[in-house]
Design an enzyme around this catalytic site. Structure first.
Site, PDB file in Angstrom:
ATOM      1  N   THR A  63       8.911  71.419 157.053  1.00  0.00           N
ATOM      2  CA  THR A  63       8.095  72.501 157.580  1.00  0.00           C
ATOM      3  C   THR A  63       8.120  73.688 156.615  1.00  0.00           C
ATOM      4  O   THR A  63       7.209  74.521 156.631  1.00  0.00           O
ATOM      5  CB  THR A  63       8.576  72.947 158.972  1.00  0.00           C
ATOM      6  OG1 THR A  63      10.004  73.034 158.958  1.00  0.00           O
ATOM      7  CG2 THR A  63       8.141  71.965 160.034  1.00  0.00           C
TER       8      THR A  63
ATOM      9  N   LYS B 175      16.119  74.840 151.518  1.00  0.00           N
ATOM     10  CA  LYS B 175      16.195  73.867 152.611  1.00  0.00           C
ATOM     11  C   LYS B 175      17.660  73.475 152.737  1.00  0.00           C
ATOM     12  O   LYS B 175      18.471  73.889 151.901  1.00  0.00           O
ATOM     13  CB  LYS B 175      15.358  72.633 152.286  1.00  0.00           C
ATOM     14  CG  LYS B 175      15.654  72.056 150.889  1.00  0.00           C
ATOM     15  CD  LYS B 175      14.723  70.935 150.507  1.00  0.00           C
ATOM     16  CE  LYS B 175      13.320  71.356 150.181  1.00  0.00           C
ATOM     17  NZ  LYS B 175      12.346  71.087 151.230  1.00  0.00           N
ATOM     18  N   ARG B 176      18.031  72.714 153.754  1.00  0.00           N
ATOM     19  CA  ARG B 176      19.417  72.257 153.821  1.00  0.00           C
ATOM     20  C   ARG B 176      19.751  71.429 152.584  1.00  0.00           C
ATOM     21  O   ARG B 176      18.863  70.839 151.961  1.00  0.00           O
ATOM     22  CB  ARG B 176      19.644  71.442 155.105  1.00  0.00           C
ATOM     23  CG  ARG B 176      19.799  72.308 156.328  1.00  0.00           C
ATOM     24  CD  ARG B 176      20.984  73.245 156.234  1.00  0.00           C
ATOM     25  NE  ARG B 176      22.239  72.522 156.328  1.00  0.00           N
ATOM     26  CZ  ARG B 176      23.018  72.502 157.400  1.00  0.00           C
ATOM     27  NH1 ARG B 176      22.682  73.209 158.469  1.00  0.00           N
ATOM     28  NH2 ARG B 176      24.134  71.820 157.423  1.00  0.00           N
TER      29      ARG B 176
ATOM     30  N   LYS C  20       5.205  76.549 155.212  1.00  0.00           N
ATOM     31  CA  LYS C  20       5.368  78.004 155.112  1.00  0.00           C
ATOM     32  C   LYS C  20       4.922  78.507 153.740  1.00  0.00           C
ATOM     33  O   LYS C  20       4.248  79.538 153.625  1.00  0.00           O
ATOM     34  CB  LYS C  20       6.824  78.390 155.397  1.00  0.00           C
ATOM     35  CG  LYS C  20       7.212  78.189 156.849  1.00  0.00           C
ATOM     36  CD  LYS C  20       8.706  78.078 157.101  1.00  0.00           C
ATOM     37  CE  LYS C  20       8.941  77.397 158.448  1.00  0.00           C
ATOM     38  NZ  LYS C  20      10.305  76.895 158.624  1.00  0.00           N
TER      39      LYS C  20
ATOM     40  N   LYS D 205      17.189  65.109 149.823  1.00  0.00           N
ATOM     41  CA  LYS D 205      16.239  66.183 149.470  1.00  0.00           C
ATOM     42  C   LYS D 205      16.223  66.441 147.964  1.00  0.00           C
ATOM     43  O   LYS D 205      15.353  67.142 147.448  1.00  0.00           O
ATOM     44  CB  LYS D 205      16.582  67.462 150.237  1.00  0.00           C
ATOM     45  CG  LYS D 205      16.406  67.323 151.747  1.00  0.00           C
ATOM     46  CD  LYS D 205      16.825  68.601 152.474  1.00  0.00           C
ATOM     47  CE  LYS D 205      16.822  68.457 153.988  1.00  0.00           C
ATOM     48  NZ  LYS D 205      15.463  68.566 154.577  1.00  0.00           N
TER      49      LYS D 205
ATOM     50  N   HIS E  74      13.101  62.892 164.725  1.00  0.00           N
ATOM     51  CA  HIS E  74      12.944  63.774 163.568  1.00  0.00           C
ATOM     52  C   HIS E  74      13.517  63.213 162.283  1.00  0.00           C
ATOM     53  O   HIS E  74      13.529  63.906 161.263  1.00  0.00           O
ATOM     54  CB  HIS E  74      13.601  65.123 163.814  1.00  0.00           C
ATOM     55  CG  HIS E  74      12.973  65.924 164.906  1.00  0.00           C
ATOM     56  ND1 HIS E  74      11.970  66.833 164.666  1.00  0.00           N
ATOM     57  CD2 HIS E  74      13.182  65.935 166.240  1.00  0.00           C
ATOM     58  CE1 HIS E  74      11.611  67.387 165.817  1.00  0.00           C
ATOM     59  NE2 HIS E  74      12.330  66.848 166.785  1.00  0.00           N
TER      60      HIS E  74
HETATM   61  C1  26Q Z   1      23.495  64.450 165.343  1.00  0.00           C
HETATM   62  C2  26Q Z   1      24.693  64.029 165.914  1.00  0.00           C
HETATM   63  C3  26Q Z   1      25.842  64.745 165.731  1.00  0.00           C
HETATM   64  C4  26Q Z   1      25.799  65.923 164.983  1.00  0.00           C
HETATM   65  C5  26Q Z   1      24.610  66.351 164.423  1.00  0.00           C
HETATM   66  C6  26Q Z   1      23.468  65.606 164.598  1.00  0.00           C
HETATM   67  C7  26Q Z   1      22.201  66.066 164.016  1.00  0.00           C
HETATM   68  C8  26Q Z   1      21.949  67.420 163.937  1.00  0.00           C
HETATM   69  C9  26Q Z   1      20.781  67.883 163.395  1.00  0.00           C
HETATM   70  C10 26Q Z   1      21.248  65.193 163.545  1.00  0.00           C
HETATM   71  C11 26Q Z   1      20.075  65.668 162.998  1.00  0.00           C
HETATM   72  C12 26Q Z   1      19.830  67.012 162.925  1.00  0.00           C
HETATM   73  C13 26Q Z   1      18.637  67.590 162.357  1.00  0.00           C
HETATM   74  C14 26Q Z   1      17.590  66.933 161.949  1.00  0.00           C
HETATM   75  C15 26Q Z   1      16.452  67.639 161.367  1.00  0.00           C
HETATM   76  O1  26Q Z   1      16.464  68.849 161.240  1.00  0.00           O
HETATM   77  N1  26Q Z   1      15.400  66.920 161.001  1.00  0.00           N
HETATM   78  C16 26Q Z   1      14.250  67.584 160.412  1.00  0.00           C
HETATM   79  O2  26Q Z   1      13.312  67.850 161.433  1.00  0.00           O
HETATM   80  C17 26Q Z   1      12.221  68.612 160.954  1.00  0.00           C
HETATM   81  C18 26Q Z   1      11.354  68.975 162.145  1.00  0.00           C
HETATM   82  O3  26Q Z   1      10.725  67.842 162.651  1.00  0.00           O
HETATM   83  C19 26Q Z   1      11.466  67.829 159.899  1.00  0.00           C
HETATM   84  O4  26Q Z   1      10.446  68.640 159.392  1.00  0.00           O
HETATM   85  C20 26Q Z   1      12.421  67.423 158.765  1.00  0.00           C
HETATM   86  O5  26Q Z   1      11.746  66.584 157.855  1.00  0.00           O
HETATM   87  C21 26Q Z   1      13.616  66.705 159.342  1.00  0.00           C
HETATM   88  O6  26Q Z   1      14.569  66.441 158.318  1.00  0.00           O
END
Ligand code: 26Q
Length: 768
Positions: A616, A508-509, A620, A514, A330
């Site tokens: 995503t 968004k986050r 929406k 971003k 992702h």
């Molecule tokens: C990893 C290790 C330790 C702690 C946290 C994490 C971690 C947590 C969450 C790493 C990544 C995430 C989240 C990633 C994420 O949300 N990516 C998003 O995924 C969406 C669905 O595919 C995409 O639409 C977004 O573009 C993408 O940023």
């Protein structure tokens, strides 16, 4: 589902009597919410049980995050009883709306977690046998408030309203063993209702608990060896969701969470498979698993371990794993690709570590060059490489993202194993994101083309000949939605926003890539332009932000402070009060998003090209008839393909240009060459805003100083962004503008999660 108002109210009364010793008249909100939910749960047992006991092939979606949002309305909608329950409650003087106070289940951070939730709903609606497996965090993503413009975090006590949509399944509890402790994993099952089709899939969330004295009898493998002291921290494992998005934190507790969830899930699945009497070598005929990014990848060595304790050889076990596992990436952010320290992992999970080493050995025995292909190197374990090596399919989440994976991030792997790599562009569920959050618009569409689009979103294309006919309804409904959002903002943020303003939205986050900064700087540019008279006839615009920053992400928090200061400046300046408003909405979450995406005029999707895997939120907004102001990044590219680039507002460097620009880029020159930009940027250091903590100064330095200034080309893209944004603001309100909105709506079909899960089911899971 068959629904009878009288019977339903009798069911509710019965639950109230038994559970809360009250009746409908004396019940409070809490009691009524639980009784209504439980009355529904009583009715679904048969459908649920049919799916749970069916022998058909299934996929397990392993994910550390499921960002479910509020369950009650979505569940009632999918069961086809939303209006019925509403009418039943009205008949006794109650209102379904009161349950808007119920906390969201925010067991996820952002896109990745919300995607998992959309996929579960779509799979059930498409009768695809997909079950979620994850963690029942006691506290979900923190609640955000602003104090003096700074983000504050509070614990998210999502169970405060009870959890009537889950069932604790004590009989399926298992033990999970770490080198230093053994804990009990208890599953809570949530039903996932397909849209009006009687299908009920399951989301199984595991909760950690101490092993109790009375458990010793049921877990015969324990033989009394579990010491009481080991249980001290058992509940800690599933205490709280890590609030990081697109960034990795190398915390051992997080590794414990990951192992806890996959070990429990696999033990459960293997135990039930064994009960059918088949050989575990046949497991892939019944099961496959989708790994939602690297977070659950430790499932691979865990299944290898379990299968060998069950008598398979390593090679046999590897073959089973290769046939079962698939991996979705992702993000290409280097800091989000998980790596674990080999020593730390082998200390905590020696048996698992042994299997990781076995995979590394196999990789070498297979003749792969260990300098190019490695799972363990220099005492670091690369979870993504492990996932790619073992999985039969690896997928990115939008065309552009998959191409970057193939040509950059995992280039070597792609060249050696091209057949593994596939693209599955993300999608969203049209039930929650149009039928539920924008029922008025849905009704207008129904009136023109019927209801087929509810489950076959590409049918929205049939609207094409009617776009001018529905234009006035569309405008009216958008305005009503803006009125509702404005009222909500008045109550929750204390800011007055006119629904006659243009609603320009970025939610968004919070992340540097971003580029909320780009938006913020443009707001200041407009503000100063209006003040000094260089910008005349500016159309009244509300700039609306929503975003949570990871608590440890300093720059993200600085950007929040900056935008809050801008809001303070703009909203208190009588010179611009009829032209501009700036609001940073607090605690942006799924339920807030439902109110926002149907009320937006502009969807800001402005990441630096190459950084946003898909996005995503962009889908929406599109589904609710909103034009995108965005870069050629993630799924924006495909939105333009589907709806026409000329119907959106595209600006900025492309992926190729980003690569070229970065070679000679000098942000200071950008600033010096553009006085308007300079004026906006220097508010960070010229005393315009209070900055006791020096946060804004650091933010300034991140843009023009230090090792890699302006890493995400905010200053580089500024001029083009402002140019296109001004064009959009000028176009707003014209017939052509509204037609663009509707063309986007009519062409959103590809971005249904129904299409996405169908693709997964065909190409990867072999389910449909
Ligand atoms: C990893 C290790 C330790 C702690 C946290 C994490 C971690 C947590 C969450 C790493 C990544 C995430 C989240 C990633 C994420 O949300 N990516 C998003 O995924 C969406 C669905 O595919 C995409 O639409 C977004 O573009 C993408 O940023």
């Amino acid at each position: 589902m068959h629904f009878d108002q009288k019977n339903f109210l009798a069911d509710v009364e019965r639950v109230l009597h038994a559970e809360y010793a009250c009746d409908i008249k004396s019940a409070g909100k809490y009691e009524l919410y639980n009784a209504v939910s439980r009355a529904v749960m009583e009715e679904v047992f048969e459908d649920w049980n049919r799916e749970k006991t069916s022998e058909r092939r299934r996929c397990g979606y392993f994910s550390a995050e499921f960002l479910m949002g509020r369950a009650i309305y979505s569940n009632l909608l999918n069961l086809g009883i939303l209006d019925g329950v509403n009418a039943a409650l009205s008949s006794v003087g109650e209102d379904l709306k009161q349950f808007e106070e119920v906390e969201d289940a925010a067991l996820g951070n952002g896109g990745l977690g919300r995607l998992a939730a959309c996929y579960l709903e779509s799979a059930a609606s498409k009768n695809i046998a997909l079950d979620g497996y994850g963690i029942r965090y006691r506290y979900g993503l923190f609640r955000q408030t602003f104090v003096d413009g700074y983000q504050h975090e509070e614990g998210d006590d999502w169970l405060r309203w009870g959890d009537p949509w889950s069932v604790r399944i004590e009989r399926d509890a298992v033990l999970v063993k770490f080198a230093d402790q053994t804990v009990k994993a208890v599953p809570y099952d949530m039903p996932i209702f397909g849209y009006k089709n009687g299908v009920v899939n399951t989301l199984r969330l595991w909760q950690s608990e101490p092993v109790q004295a009375f458990d010793f009898a049921s877990f015969n493998e324990m033989k009394g060896e579990v010491k009481a002291t080991e249980n001290f921290n058992a509940t800690k494992i599933t205490d709280v969701l890590y609030p990081n998005d697109n960034t990795m934190v190398g915390k051992i507790l997080r590794l414990r969470q990951q192992y806890f969830m996959v070990s429990a899930s696999l033990q459960d699945i293997v135990r039930k498979f064994k009960a059918t009497g088949k050989s575990l070598k046949e497991l892939p005929e019944k099961w496959c698993f989708q790994l939602n990014d690297t977070h659950p990848v430790i499932a691979i060595p865990e299944l290898l371990r379990i299968l060998q304790t069950e008598g398979l050889t390593f090679d046999e076990a590897f073959e089973v794993c290769a046939a079962c596992f698939n991996f979705t990436n992702h993000t290409i952010m280097a800091e989000a690709l998980e790596k674990w320290d080999a020593l730390a992992l082998s200390d905590l999970l020696p048996g698992v570590y042994e299997q990781i080493l076995n995979c590394q050995r196999k990789l070498e025995a297979d003749g792969l060059d260990p300098n190019v292909f490695y799972i363990v190197r220099d005492n670091v374990i690369h979870m993504a490489n492990l996932a790619i090596f073992v999985s039969s399919h690896v997928n990115g989440v939008a065309e552009i993202h998959t191409n970057i994976l193939k040509t950059q991030t995992f280039r070597n792997w792609y060249e050696r194993f091209p057949e593994k790599f596939v693209n599955i562009t993300n999608g969203i569920t049209p039930r929650r994101w149009l039928l539920l959050n924008n029922p008025e618009l849905a009704r207008v569409i129904d009136g023109k083309i019927g209801t087929g689009w509810h489950t076959e979103l590409s049918e929205l294309k049939k609207l094409t000949p009617y776009l001018s006919e529905i234009l006035s309804d569309f405008k009216r409904i958008k305005h009503e939605n803006k009125e509702k959002l404005a009222a909500y903002i008045r109550t929750h943020e204390g800011v007055e926003v006119s629904p006659d303003f243009i609603f320009d939205v970025q939610v968004k986050r919070l992340h540097e890539y971003k580029r909320q900064m780009l938006n913020a700087l443009s707001v200041l540019y407009f503000y100063f332009g209006i003040k000094d008279g260089s910008i005349t006839d500016f159309p009244p615009t509300a700039f609306l932000f929503g975003a949570k920053a990871a608590p440890g992400y300093y720059m993200a928090k600085a950007i929040i402070k900056f935008i809050n200061e801008i809001a303070n400046l703009v909203n208190n300046d009588p010179d611009v009060h009829d032209k501009m408003k700036v609001v940073f909405m607090q605690n942006y979450n799924v339920s807030y998003a439902e109110k926002i995406v149907c009320a937006a005029d502009i969807s800001e999707q402005i990441s630096m090209a190459g950084m946003e895997a898909s996005g995503t939120g962009n889908m929406k907004f599109m589904l609710n008839g909103t034009v995108t102001l965005g870069t050629m990044d993630g799924a924006n590219v495909e939105i333009c393909e589907e709806a026409g680039r000329e119907n959106n507002y595209i600006f900025g460097a492309t992926v190729e240009e980003v690569a070229a620009v970065k070679k000679f880029y000098c942000p200071r020159e950008q600033v010096e060459g553009d006085p308007r930009l300079k004026r906006a940027l220097e508010t960070l250091i010229d005393g315009t805003f209070p900055d006791e903590a020096g946060m804004l100064k650091k933010l300034y330095e991140s843009m023009v100083g230090g090792y890699e200034p302006d890493r995400y080309l905010v200053l580089y893209d500024f001029a083009d962004y402002v140019r296109v944004k001004e064009q959009l603001l000028r176009d707003y309100g014209s017939e052509e503008y509204f037609m663009k909105c509707l063309v986007n709506l009519a062409n959103v079909g590809k971005f249904s999660a129904d299409r996405s899960v169908t693709d997964y089911a065909k190409l990867i899971w072999h389910l449909a």
